[in-house]
Motif scaffolding. Sequence first.
Motif, PDB file in Angstrom:
ATOM      1  N   UNK A 231       0.797  -1.234   0.000  1.00  0.00           N
ATOM      2  CA  UNK A 231       0.000   0.000   0.000  1.00  0.00           C
ATOM      3  C   UNK A 231       0.826   1.279   0.000  1.00  0.00           C
ATOM      4  N   UNK A 232       2.068   1.205   0.497  1.00  0.00           N
ATOM      5  CA  UNK A 232       2.912   2.399   0.509  1.00  0.00           C
ATOM      6  C   UNK A 232       3.193   2.903  -0.900  1.00  0.00           C
ATOM      7  N   UNK A 233       2.967   2.062  -1.887  1.00  0.00           N
ATOM      8  CA  UNK A 233       3.204   2.456  -3.281  1.00  0.00           C
ATOM      9  C   UNK A 233       2.367   3.667  -3.673  1.00  0.00           C
ATOM     10  N   UNK A 234       1.211   3.861  -3.042  1.00  0.00           N
ATOM     11  CA  UNK A 234       0.384   5.033  -3.373  1.00  0.00           C
ATOM     12  C   UNK A 234       1.128   6.322  -3.062  1.00  0.00           C
ATOM     13  N   UNK A 235       1.784   6.350  -1.896  1.00  0.00           N
ATOM     14  CA  UNK A 235       2.521   7.549  -1.506  1.00  0.00           C
ATOM     15  C   UNK A 235       3.801   7.705  -2.317  1.00  0.00           C
TER      16      UNK A 235
ATOM     17  N   UNK B 123       6.391  -0.649  13.075  1.00  0.00           N
ATOM     18  CA  UNK B 123       5.016  -1.022  12.755  1.00  0.00           C
ATOM     19  C   UNK B 123       4.896  -2.492  12.376  1.00  0.00           C
ATOM     20  N   UNK B 124       3.764  -3.112  12.685  1.00  0.00           N
ATOM     21  CA  UNK B 124       3.542  -4.481  12.210  1.00  0.00           C
ATOM     22  C   UNK B 124       3.409  -4.498  10.699  1.00  0.00           C
ATOM     23  N   UNK B 125       3.853  -5.553  10.040  1.00  0.00           N
ATOM     24  CA  UNK B 125       3.878  -5.560   8.565  1.00  0.00           C
ATOM     25  C   UNK B 125       2.505  -5.455   7.931  1.00  0.00           C
ATOM     26  N   UNK B 126       1.452  -5.870   8.636  1.00  0.00           N
ATOM     27  CA  UNK B 126       0.122  -5.876   8.032  1.00  0.00           C
ATOM     28  C   UNK B 126      -0.588  -4.528   8.117  1.00  0.00           C
ATOM     29  N   UNK B 127      -0.041  -3.570   8.852  1.00  0.00           N
ATOM     30  CA  UNK B 127      -0.725  -2.291   9.028  1.00  0.00           C
ATOM     31  C   UNK B 127      -0.510  -1.393   7.812  1.00  0.00           C
ATOM     32  N   UNK B 128      -1.606  -0.923   7.216  1.00  0.00           N
ATOM     33  CA  UNK B 128      -1.537   0.010   6.089  1.00  0.00           C
ATOM     34  C   UNK B 128      -1.332   1.413   6.647  1.00  0.00           C
TER      35      UNK B 128
END
Length: 435
Positions: free
Chosen positions: A275-279, A399-404
């Motif tokens: 999801x970080x790809x959006x930023x 942060x945990x890996x699953x947190x967006x």
Amino acid sequence: MRQPTAEDEVVRLCQELIRIDTSNPGDHSGPGERAAAEYVAEKLEEVGLETQIFESHPGRASLVARIEGEDPSRDALLLHGHLDVVPARKEDWTRDPFGGEIADGCVWGRGAVDMKDMDAMILAVARQRLREGRKPPRDVVLAFLADEEAGGKWGAHWLVREHPELFEGCTEAVGEVGGFSLTVPGDRRMYLIETAEKGIAWMNLTAAGTAGHGSMVHPDNAVTALAAAVARLGAHEFPVRLTKSVRAFLERACMAYGVEFDPESPEKCLEEIGPLARMIGATLRNTLNPTRLDAGYKANVIPQTATAQVDGRFLPGHETEFFATVDELLGPDVQRDFIHHDIALETDYEGALVAAMEAALTSEDEGALPVPYCLSGGTDAKAFSTLGMRCFGFAPLKLPPELDFSGMFHGVDERVPVDGLRFGVRVLDKFLDRS
């Protein structure tokens, strides 16, 4: 009796800050930041630090304090956070956005990541150090600011213009949207340190025509002209421009994921980072996003004017190219003016302060891989950079890996892990020791 530590206090401080509604709709109709500024003042004065509250507009308050360092002759460091948050509708949330509840190992609420988490970390670390009489190596200025969510006009920009003496000697500044982790292969974490951010161009667009009856042939239609221009803006894709911060991030991310970095197709790396790809994807190029349309008052009346609003963001060093393209796409029939316009900025990922950030992170996480990056949005760093400060985003969170995490900013069900807050104060405290 044992004195409470920053780790003991940070979660409660974050909860209490969230419970103070500081929603900022951008038009002074919100509650303002005064109550939150007074809360911070109380917590700092309780441990002996003198504070000053400045009100730029009724209710729009910022707080500034200076902690004396071991060597006041050295250049000072600014730690800044904003007290305002974007509005939230309770009915959209799983939990009360202003409740500060703890559930599923997280503190929930508006501002949990943007940015009352960092406010709480700064406050907790400052309180512990002041109680223990531990001075930082140099003066540290603390600023808790109003109005960042609407561009900082009544907060950071106002203070920089009206009270620049508050920041005397500050050559470096640390604020939000950096220092958070992204889990990569090998059970390691990249920690993204903000060294750049895009400029802001929130624009009003206006098309003028001739009013008339909707049943007639009418070539001079403001709505048609505006709609065509907005469609051109929304459909336009700017070319990729790899700034030094973006390139450095992509190169290091590709190494972490075992992917070859191809400067001709940098988007390939984004497929690996979730999801970080959006930023990150938004920092490969300038962007334009239409956000509002308004025209007319009745279905059979052709209006004299039509208006729209567009959120434009431009990369450091590419502002001239951005506006030249905007004006070409608008054409002669649509005029633009600014709702808010602010600079892009970028600093080098090097020097003693960067080394202090890296050392503080690796001391708490042996798998830490600190990397520079460019923020697609904007922060109060824009204001402080005009005073000559090098600005970074460093609000450390493991942060945990699953947190967006990027999806938490301005999103529904915003929340921050409790363990992340406690990690953050340990890192921030060690950072101050090294800064």
